[in-house]
Design a protein around this motif. Sequence first.
Motif, PDB file in Angstrom:
ATOM      1  N   GLN A   1       0.834  -1.192   0.000  1.00  0.00           N
ATOM      2  CA  GLN A   1       0.000   0.000   0.000  1.00  0.00           C
ATOM      3  C   GLN A   1       0.874   1.249   0.000  1.00  0.00           C
ATOM      4  OE1 GLN A   1      -2.520  -0.551   3.507  1.00  0.00           O
ATOM      5  NE2 GLN A   1      -4.246  -1.098   2.199  1.00  0.00           N
ATOM      6  N   GLN A   2       0.411   2.262  -0.674  1.00  0.00           N
ATOM      7  CA  GLN A   2       1.086   3.553  -0.692  1.00  0.00           C
ATOM      8  C   GLN A   2       0.073   4.613  -0.277  1.00  0.00           C
ATOM      9  OE1 GLN A   2       2.736   4.683  -4.446  1.00  0.00           O
ATOM     10  NE2 GLN A   2       3.787   6.497  -3.644  1.00  0.00           N
ATOM     11  N   ARG A   3       0.397   5.361   0.774  1.00  0.00           N
ATOM     12  CA  ARG A   3      -0.549   6.326   1.331  1.00  0.00           C
ATOM     13  C   ARG A   3       0.041   7.730   1.255  1.00  0.00           C
ATOM     14  NH1 ARG A   3      -3.305   4.426   6.703  1.00  0.00           N
ATOM     15  NH2 ARG A   3      -4.032   2.949   5.108  1.00  0.00           N
ATOM     16  N   ILE A   4      -0.772   8.674   0.770  1.00  0.00           N
ATOM     17  CA  ILE A   4      -0.357  10.071   0.625  1.00  0.00           C
ATOM     18  C   ILE A   4      -1.382  10.945   1.341  1.00  0.00           C
ATOM     19  CG2 ILE A   4       0.127  11.943  -0.988  1.00  0.00           C
ATOM     20  CD1 ILE A   4       0.819   9.855  -3.088  1.00  0.00           C
ATOM     21  N   ASN A   5      -0.901  11.813   2.229  1.00  0.00           N
ATOM     22  CA  ASN A   5      -1.754  12.760   2.950  1.00  0.00           C
ATOM     23  C   ASN A   5      -1.536  14.164   2.392  1.00  0.00           C
ATOM     24  OD1 ASN A   5      -2.720  10.758   4.772  1.00  0.00           O
ATOM     25  ND2 ASN A   5      -0.840  10.942   5.961  1.00  0.00           N
ATOM     26  N   ALA A   6      -2.621  14.899   2.248  1.00  0.00           N
ATOM     27  CA  ALA A   6      -2.523  16.252   1.698  1.00  0.00           C
ATOM     28  C   ALA A   6      -3.653  17.101   2.257  1.00  0.00           C
ATOM     29  CB  ALA A   6      -2.584  16.220   0.171  1.00  0.00           C
TER      30      ALA A   6
END
Length: 246
Positions: A76-81
């Motif tokens: 999994q790859q998680r990006i917060n913005a």
Amino acid sequence: MMAREMTLPRNDTAALPQRGMADHPHPHHRRATFVRWVRKTHGWFGLWGALLGLIFGTSGIWLNHRAVLKLPPMSQQRINAQLALPDPAPATAAEMAVWLQTALGLDRPANSMRVEPAKVAAWVPKDKLSAPGDVAQSLALMQPEHWIFNFGGPNAIVQADYWHGNRSVGVTTTSNGFIATLTNLHKGVGMSLAWILLIDTLAGSLIFLSLSGVILWVQTSRRRLVGLVIFGTSIALTLGLTMTRL
């Protein structure tokens, strides 16, 4: 002439029992017909759920053993913005969902939308709740309304969190690998109503396969004692392991 007249009644009388047997088949024939029908239907139901069973079996094994056997984590790859709101900001959760779809460039509307009403903050002590104070202090103790939106499908999930009054929305994008996508399919994450109904047919097929399998064994197997021991042991283990965790 007399001989011919004597043979006709005899032939008619002999034909009567045959017609009666055809109208009322022997119980053994009815049982064989029923077993053939169950076996054929069992096979068709198994064919219908073959691919879905493979998907759910693979993801089910992974979900069942991921903690006990310490399987490697799902890719999994998680990006917060943070996404700034326009001026004026959307006034309702429905308007916010439409704006988010456009702002994030998503091709589908939100899968789900949850609105949590304003409430007293969890960190506020109980004595503060009963103590008198002005309106400003009371508002400071309140947790604002919380809007949560979910977009995407099993391979990628976009979750947006908005606290009423903020000038931005928190956006978390999770991209899933192959195994994570399979497990999301298993759980129905981000899937449509059509997928849920399709899985309902698989669940119904499994119920029928279980019942028809028992029927076929009862009707065709001669080793009744061995089968009863296996069946009873399975039930005992299932109930025993379930009761120990309740």
